[in-house]
Design an enzyme around this catalytic site. Structure first.
Site, PDB file in Angstrom:
ATOM      1  N   PHE A  43       1.312  14.147 -12.396  1.00 60.11           N
ATOM      2  CA  PHE A  43       1.633  13.692 -11.192  1.00 60.11           C
ATOM      3  C   PHE A  43       1.447  11.889 -11.477  1.00 60.11           C
ATOM      4  O   PHE A  43       0.456  11.603 -12.151  1.00 60.11           O
ATOM      5  CB  PHE A  43       0.618  13.685 -10.051  1.00 60.11           C
ATOM      6  CG  PHE A  43       1.325  13.331  -8.605  1.00 60.11           C
ATOM      7  CD1 PHE A  43       2.149  14.062  -8.006  1.00 60.11           C
ATOM      8  CD2 PHE A  43       0.957  12.023  -8.335  1.00 60.11           C
ATOM      9  CE1 PHE A  43       2.766  13.556  -6.841  1.00 60.11           C
ATOM     10  CE2 PHE A  43       1.428  11.378  -7.150  1.00 60.11           C
ATOM     11  CZ  PHE A  43       2.546  12.242  -6.486  1.00 60.11           C
ATOM     12  N   ARG A  83       1.893   1.759  -5.722  1.00 59.71           N
ATOM     13  CA  ARG A  83       3.424   1.460  -5.979  1.00 59.71           C
ATOM     14  C   ARG A  83       3.519   0.240  -6.978  1.00 59.71           C
ATOM     15  O   ARG A  83       4.487   0.223  -7.607  1.00 59.71           O
ATOM     16  CB  ARG A  83       4.229   1.364  -4.667  1.00 59.71           C
ATOM     17  CG  ARG A  83       4.358   2.513  -4.037  1.00 59.71           C
ATOM     18  CD  ARG A  83       5.335   2.413  -2.961  1.00 59.71           C
ATOM     19  NE  ARG A  83       5.367   3.298  -1.772  1.00 59.71           N
ATOM     20  CZ  ARG A  83       5.894   4.463  -2.080  1.00 59.71           C
ATOM     21  NH1 ARG A  83       6.507   4.798  -2.886  1.00 59.71           N
ATOM     22  NH2 ARG A  83       5.890   5.356  -0.858  1.00 59.71           N
ATOM     23  N   GLU A  85      17.128   7.147  -8.236  1.00 55.55           N
ATOM     24  CA  GLU A  85      15.916   7.859  -7.706  1.00 55.55           C
ATOM     25  C   GLU A  85      14.834   7.528  -8.618  1.00 55.55           C
ATOM     26  O   GLU A  85      15.010   7.214  -9.822  1.00 55.55           O
ATOM     27  CB  GLU A  85      16.279   9.351  -7.792  1.00 55.55           C
ATOM     28  CG  GLU A  85      16.290  10.237  -6.559  1.00 55.55           C
ATOM     29  CD  GLU A  85      14.995  10.244  -5.788  1.00 55.55           C
ATOM     30  OE1 GLU A  85      14.172   9.326  -5.809  1.00 55.55           O
ATOM     31  OE2 GLU A  85      14.693  11.244  -5.032  1.00 55.55           O
ATOM     32  N   ASP A  86      13.611   7.703  -7.901  1.00 58.98           N
ATOM     33  CA  ASP A  86      12.599   7.272  -8.733  1.00 58.98           C
ATOM     34  C   ASP A  86      12.252   8.504  -9.675  1.00 58.98           C
ATOM     35  O   ASP A  86      12.046   8.438 -10.968  1.00 58.98           O
ATOM     36  CB  ASP A  86      11.067   7.022  -8.032  1.00 58.98           C
ATOM     37  CG  ASP A  86      11.016   8.000  -6.956  1.00 58.98           C
ATOM     38  OD1 ASP A  86      11.732   8.878  -6.836  1.00 58.98           O
ATOM     39  OD2 ASP A  86       9.936   7.847  -6.242  1.00 58.98           O
TER      40      ASP A  86
END
Ligand code: IMP
Ligand code: MG
Length: 175
Positions: A149, A162, A96-97
């Site tokens: 974030f 990304r 998972e990121d």
């Protein structure tokens, strides 16, 4: 352009990913290992992790859809793409990121558990505790993060950033 601050450099990420790969290689040596990457966020992390692993393994991917809007998953999750591998008896590593509320990983662990794998380990690049709603035991964690974030190295904000090689925090007030 959103304002962002460098959090983890390319070099620091690379060292952590290499270290994770070496621990996983040691732990799962001799097992039939399947890496299951969670699209899209984990695609870059998984590509690096897979190449640093020192043991034979196969790869597969899932994509999860969660209903509700905004940047927090609502908890109502389904597969929009399932794996194509039979994982029975195998050593599964979910890649998972980032673990945020924990909803995605909890859903995925539950679904994969039903298919009788030999074991399931969770490998997350980032473990972000601030908004955690479920207890998650990540076996392998790249970085623990209190808040913020982040984007880059696979992680997006609205599909952007990304492919940045480093990880950045988006400054508060910019979200
Ligand atoms: P969870 O179900 O709340 O744990 O959601 C985890 C997912 O939310 C991750 O796989 C990311 O796709 C997304 N996410 C959570 N926090 C961030 C962040 O800081 N940057 C980018 N994506 C994030
Ligand atoms: Mg994700």
């Amino acid at each position: 352009m959103k304002e962002k601050k460098l959090l983890y450099s390319k070099d620091i990420i690379d060292k952590r990913v290499k270290a994770l790969a070496s621990t996983i290689s040691r732990d799962l040596e001799g097992r039939e290992v399947v890496l299951i990457g969670v699209l899209k966020g984990a695609f870059i992390f998984m590509a690096d992790l897979a190449r640093y692993l020192e043991i034979p393994h196969t790869v597969d991917f899932v994509r999860l859809a969660s209903y509700g809007s905004g940047s927090v998953s609502s908890g109502d999750i389904t597969f929009s793409k399932d794996i194509e591998t039979d994982i029975e008896g195998k050593a599964v590593v979910i890649v998972e990121d980032i673990i945020d509320t924990g909803a995605s990983i909890t859903f995925l662990q539950g679904k994969l558990e039903e298919r009788n794998p030999g074991s399931i380990k969770v490998c997350a690049l980032i473990d972000k505790k601030q908004r955690r709603e479920r207890t998650v035991n990540a076996d392998y964690v790249g970085f623990a993060l209190d808040e913020g974030f982040i984007v880059g190295y696979g992680l997006d904000f609205d599909e952007k950033f990304r492919c940045l090689p480093e990880i950045y925090v988006i400054k508060e007030g910019e979200l």
